[in-house]
Write an enzyme that holds these catalytic residues in place. Structure first.
Site, PDB file in Angstrom:
ATOM      1  N   PRO A   4       0.810  -1.219   0.000  1.00  0.00           N
ATOM      2  CG  PRO A   4      -0.898  -1.571   1.551  1.00  0.00           C
ATOM      3  CD  PRO A   4       0.420  -2.117   1.108  1.00  0.00           C
ATOM      4  CE1 TYR A   5       5.458   5.591   2.634  1.00  0.00           C
ATOM      5  CE2 TYR A   5       7.041   4.509   1.193  1.00  0.00           C
ATOM      6  CZ  TYR A   5       6.667   5.594   1.974  1.00  0.00           C
ATOM      7  OH  TYR A   5       7.515   6.682   2.083  1.00  0.00           O
TER       8      TYR A   5
END
Length: 251
Positions: free
Chosen positions: A154-155
């Site tokens: 997700p980062y």
């Protein structure tokens, strides 16, 4: 130089944000510090004020549109205008494969890194348009915005999104003289980086190993690049991804 320009800095309580406050102040800017940790930005504002800088600490969370709106309004109320912004607040971690990432972690990463930049852009830009003198905005992305780095998925997705927001905003507001750029930041010696150090090393990804210079960046090195982009020295630079990564992207 940024003499007498008002600059808003998010994530200003430590790391790159705090370094940016000092760098911008040294170049003559008035600085507006935003972060959730009120005591730290108030202490930093006091330090800068003692050195002759006009500094304002306004606590807030970039994931809240109301908080961002309030900080922008306070900047204008105290200094009369907003000339530049360094949207630097971010959060991420490492050591989790895609299927291991909890929903709460995904939500927090997206909220801080993507919604936070989105909130800042949509409240900073109208003020700059109304002023009629243009402005400069710098968003903090990451080498994770270009490729998988070992950070959680997700980062990586969020920092790709920051680059997309940057380019879209640059295209939308270029004719109004508002420049929007992004820093593609490599591993930097910040408290957040130190927190994830053990997980990365356990996964065989030592911090700074990919950099040609074989070291972590100092926060001030990233801040110097942000200050350049906010200054007239970068007057024909917009929609750009400026790498401050020690050469990671070159190999």
């Amino acid at each position: 130089m940024l003499t007498d320009r008002t600059v808003m800095i998010t994530g200003a309580s430590s790391g790159i944000g705090a370094a940016a406050a000092r760098v911008f102040a040294a170049q003559g800017a008035h600085v507006v510090l935003m972060a959730r940790r009120a005591a730290l930005i108030e202490e930093l504002a006091d330090e800068l004020t003692a050195g002759g800088t006009r500094a304002l600490a306004v606590p807030g969370d970039v994931t809240s549109a109301d908080d961002v709106r309030h900080v922008v309004a306070e900047a204008v109320r105290h200094f009369g205008r907003l000339d530049a912004a360094f949207n630097n607040a971010g959060w991420g971690t490492a050591g989790f494969a895609v299927h291991e990432v909890p929903d709460a972690m995904y939500d927090r990463i997206m909220d801080v890194n993507v919604r936070g930049v989105w909130n800042c852009l949509r409240h900073q830009i109208p003020v700059m348009i109304d002023q009629g003198a243009g402005g400069s905005i710098v968003n903090t992305s990451s080498t994770a915005g270009r490729f998988a780095t070992g950070a959680v998925a997700p980062y990586v997705a969020a920092k790709h999104a920051v680059l997309g927001l940057t380019k879209a905003a640059a295209a939308d507001y270029g004719e109004q003289g508002i420049r929007v750029n992004a820093l593609v930041v490599g591993s930097t010696r910040t408290p957040l980086m130190e927190q994830g150090k053990d997980r990365r090393e356990a996964a065989g990804r030592p911090s700074g190993a990919r950099a040609i210079q074989r070291r972590l960046a100092r926060p001030a090195e990233v801040a110097n690049a942000a200050a350049w982009l906010c200054s007239d020295l970068a007057s024909f630079v917009t929609g750009a991804e400026i790498a401050v990564d020690g050469g990671v992207g070159a190999v």
